[in-house]
Design an enzyme around this catalytic site. Structure first.
Site, PDB file in Angstrom:
ATOM      1  N   GLY A  93      -9.954  -9.302   4.617  1.00  0.00           N
ATOM      2  CA  GLY A  93      -9.253 -10.160   5.571  1.00  0.00           C
ATOM      3  C   GLY A  93      -8.371 -11.195   4.896  1.00  0.00           C
ATOM      4  N   LYS A  94      -7.891 -10.859   3.695  1.00  0.00           N
ATOM      5  CA  LYS A  94      -7.080 -11.804   2.919  1.00  0.00           C
ATOM      6  C   LYS A  94      -5.786 -12.175   3.633  1.00  0.00           C
ATOM      7  CE  LYS A  94      -7.192  -8.832  -0.471  1.00  0.00           C
ATOM      8  NZ  LYS A  94      -8.212  -7.903   0.083  1.00  0.00           N
TER       9      LYS A  94
ATOM     10  N   GLY B  13      -3.231  -3.186   2.668  1.00  0.00           N
ATOM     11  CA  GLY B  13      -2.895  -3.340   4.082  1.00  0.00           C
ATOM     12  C   GLY B  13      -3.395  -4.686   4.548  1.00  0.00           C
TER      13      GLY B  13
ATOM     14  N   THR C 254      -3.579  -7.352   7.340  1.00  0.00           N
ATOM     15  CA  THR C 254      -3.401  -7.431   8.787  1.00  0.00           C
ATOM     16  C   THR C 254      -3.403  -8.881   9.252  1.00  0.00           C
ATOM     17  OG1 THR C 254      -4.506  -5.296   9.060  1.00  0.00           O
ATOM     18  CG2 THR C 254      -4.314  -6.684  11.014  1.00  0.00           C
TER      19      THR C 254
ATOM     20  N   THR D 195      -4.223   3.314   5.563  1.00  0.00           N
ATOM     21  CA  THR D 195      -4.523   4.749   5.590  1.00  0.00           C
ATOM     22  C   THR D 195      -5.111   5.233   6.904  1.00  0.00           C
ATOM     23  OG1 THR D 195      -6.770   4.384   4.744  1.00  0.00           O
ATOM     24  CG2 THR D 195      -5.009   4.681   3.112  1.00  0.00           C
TER      25      THR D 195
END
Length: 423
Positions: free
Chosen positions: A15-16, A40, A42, A301
């Site tokens: 959750g970076k 990825g 978000t 992915t």
């Protein structure tokens, strides 16, 4: 002005991106220091989800400079698609997005090499995202790579052709079935390169040095997670770059004594994508519940993430390797409703009880030893103050802080930037 650093402490997907977005208002510059479009990140705000792959997570803040550092590998095609998404949202990135000339370029043949290599491994595959990351870093260390700065040279296409031809010969060597049309891939690639060249290309280490002299605030943003580090992760099931704090120094040209705070991001439980050992992995209803409630699918992915209880042995190791000064717990809301929570506090390793991460954590060597905690029923997603958190969650947090000897300063209770509790 010192540089702060934010990185993941597990196998990525912590959750970076959300936390960078939350913290960006405190910083003048957000700088990505390693990895590529296998990341990825978000972000959710104003009811909308945004997924970034290479572009730093501060891009939606008008006043922040977003720098893609020299340690990053860039796929121009994926990068262009990210820019197209920003265009749709009227983000004026031309003024705020800078690219290091020393960052390496992912070629279409790097992706093909990645696919050929993974196919040749059969059941022993490492779970590559097939984005060409590994082959690009191999060319970087092999001194064959093409860098962003090369795109400004008159003969860069000659360099490209020589390297692409070499890659095709290597693909033949793998002797696997791989259908592709390189001419088609190259048309898309060269179009994307022209877009990349239109951005602000800089000598990033000099830019950061001068920014520090001008007392600009800088946050270095990591990708993937510490347990995927090429040196300190669960090798060979790792990524191809240094995801730990040291990677920020080599990936941006920042001196080690210029790193100040190290923000470590971790989930209240553990997840992993792809192959590799995972001592606390769950195969029961609890694991299924974590995956369902936490929407545990890769942002890049779409692959389902494996889920398990929090592994404190691995987390402590990551804190030590990175010199973490503040911890930030993500997805605490996902654990609401569990009667009992478990935390792995030690391993049974070949008959001995150990509390450090050993060389090999394959299941034939390691059995997790758990401490139980009472769960909580409360819905955390509407909470905005630390005083609202249930006593059971506070007990959980207090135990982790005591064991890790590091304060947990943020608890995330939902995906939106507003669902963030400061402690």
């Amino acid at each position: 002005m010192a540089v702060d650093l934010l990185l993941g402490l597990q196998w990525g997907d912590e959750g970076k991106g959300k936390i960078v977005d939350v913290l960006t208002s405190k910083y003048n510059i957000i700088a990505r220091f390693q990895g590529g479009p296998n990341a990825g990140h978000t972000l959710v705000f104003n009811g909308k989800k945004h997924v970034l792959h290479t572009i730093p997570s501060g891009i939606f803040h008008e006043d922040a400079i977003n720098l893609v550092g020299n340690g990053v590998v860039i796929d121009p095609v994926i990068f262009k698609k990210e820019l197209d998404k920003l265009d749709e949202q009227n983000v004026d990135y031309k003024k705020t997005l800078f690219i290091s000339r020393k960052a390496h370029i992912i070629l279409p043949t790097h992706r093909l090499l990645d696919a050929a290599s993974e196919a040749s491994k059969g059941k022993a595959k490492i779970g590559s995202t097939l984005k060409g990351i590994g082959p690009t870093y191999m060319d970087k260390t092999g001194r064959n790579g093409i860098r962003v700065g090369d795109l400004e040279l008159a003969d860069w296409k000659d360099k490209y052709r020589a390297l692409a031809d070499k890659h095709e010969a290597m693909i033949e060597f793998y002797n696997v079935e791989l259908e592709y049309n390189l001419k088609e891939l190259e048309t898309e690639f060269f179009e994307a390169v022209s877009v990349l060249k239109s951005l602000k290309l800089i000598d990033s280490e000099e830019y950061i040095f001068q920014a520090q002299k001008e007392n600009k605030t800088i946050l270095a943003e990591g990708a993937q997670g510490s347990l995927l580090d090429i040196d300190f992760g669960t090798y060979p099931f790792v990524t191809s770059s240094n995801t730990t704090a040291a990677g920020a120094c080599t990936g941006l040209g920042v001196a080690p004594n210029q790193i100040k705070d190290v923000f470590g991001i971790f989930k209240a439980y553990t997840t992993r994508v792809g192959s590799g050992p995972f001592p606390t992995e769950l195969f029961d209803e609890n694991g299924e519940t974590m995956a369902r409630v936490g929407h545990e699918f890769g942002a890049t992915t779409g692959r389902p993430r494996r889920c398990g209880w929090l592994d404190l042995v691995a987390l402590k190791y990551a804190c030590q390797v990175n010199g973490v000064t503040q911890l930030m717990m993500m997805k605490a809301d996902v654990l609401s409703g569990f009667e009992t929570l478990k935390v792995c506090t030690s391993y049974n390793y070949q008959g001995d009880t150990i509390t450090h991460l050993p060389y090999n954590i394959e299941e034939e060597n390691v059995t997790p030893v758990y401490t139980d905690f009472k769960g909580w029923k409360a819905d955390l997603t509407e909470m905005s103050e630390a005083s609202q958190l249930p006593a059971e969650l506070n007990d959980y947090i207090a135990f982790l802080e005591k064991e890790l000897e590091i304060p947990i300063t943020i608890v995330s209770v939902g995906p939106d930037r507003k669902q963030t509790i400061f402690r």
